[in-house]
Structures are given as structure tokens and as C-alpha cells.
Design a protein around this motif. Structure first.
Motif, PDB file in Angstrom:
ATOM      1  N   ALA A 120      34.726  40.342  50.252  1.00 54.34           N
ATOM      2  CA  ALA A 120      34.794  40.845  48.881  1.00 54.34           C
ATOM      3  C   ALA A 120      33.443  41.471  48.561  1.00 54.34           C
ATOM      4  CB  ALA A 120      35.103  39.725  47.902  1.00 54.34           C
ATOM      5  N   LYS A 160      42.029  47.017  53.109  1.00 52.08           N
ATOM      6  CA  LYS A 160      41.071  46.889  52.019  1.00 52.08           C
ATOM      7  C   LYS A 160      41.698  47.458  50.748  1.00 52.08           C
ATOM      8  CE  LYS A 160      37.376  49.640  51.160  1.00 52.08           C
ATOM      9  NZ  LYS A 160      36.040  50.245  51.322  1.00 52.08           N
ATOM     10  N   LEU A 164      35.312  46.786  42.630  1.00 50.75           N
ATOM     11  CA  LEU A 164      35.509  45.586  43.433  1.00 50.75           C
ATOM     12  C   LEU A 164      36.343  45.952  44.647  1.00 50.75           C
ATOM     13  CD1 LEU A 164      35.504  42.427  43.766  1.00 50.75           C
ATOM     14  CD2 LEU A 164      37.655  42.464  42.498  1.00 50.75           C
ATOM     15  N   ASP A 165      35.921  45.505  45.821  1.00 42.68           N
ATOM     16  CA  ASP A 165      36.660  45.684  47.070  1.00 42.68           C
ATOM     17  C   ASP A 165      36.982  44.310  47.628  1.00 42.68           C
ATOM     18  OD1 ASP A 165      36.074  48.405  46.890  1.00 42.68           O
ATOM     19  OD2 ASP A 165      34.375  48.269  48.254  1.00 42.68           O
ATOM     20  N   VAL A 166      38.213  44.098  48.063  1.00 35.84           N
ATOM     21  CA  VAL A 166      38.594  42.887  48.787  1.00 35.84           C
ATOM     22  C   VAL A 166      39.403  43.319  50.004  1.00 35.84           C
ATOM     23  CG1 VAL A 166      38.571  41.325  46.811  1.00 35.84           C
ATOM     24  CG2 VAL A 166      40.662  42.528  47.376  1.00 35.84           C
TER      25      VAL A 166
END
Length: 61
Positions: free
Chosen positions: A55, A17, A28-30
Motif C-alpha cells: 500500500a 494494483k 492511494l495505491d494498493v
């Protein structure tokens, strides 16, 4: 109802991540869960999902 369960071998998953904060409170996390995409079993006959992309956008105030 008495069910018999089968003992299964162990398993492992690899996840990744990346998080980025644009400004205070907005991020924002992906990432990817189960990168190597091998189905694994918690109970005999009940496979868990393979590779999963995600996401997330988070705003804190």
C-alpha cells in the motif's frame, strides 16, 4: 574467480494494483505482486520472494 552458472527455465509473475485519487495531489495505491505465490529463481539457488502485498500513499504539490 570464475563461477559457472546454470541455465534455468523461464518464469512469469502476475501483479495487480488499484489506484484511487482522493483529491488533487493525494492518492492511494494498493496491490499484490506475484499473486500466484510461486517462488521463482533468477540464478540457481537464489529464490526471489513469493506473494507481496503493498500500500502506498502519495501526495504531490
Amino acid at each position: 574467480m570464475n563461477k559457472k552458472y546454470k541455465t534455468l527455465s523461464g518464469f512469469g509473475t502476475t501483479d495487480a494494483k488499484i489506484s484511487y485519487t482522493f483529491k488533487q495531489g493525494l492518492s492511494l495505491d494498493v496491490g499484490v505482486s506475484n499473486i500466484f505465490d510461486k517462488n521463482y529463481y533468477l540464478t540457481d539457488g537464489y529464490a526471489e520472494e513469493g506473494r507481496v502485498y503493498f500500500a502506498n500513499v502519495k501526495y504531490s504539490f
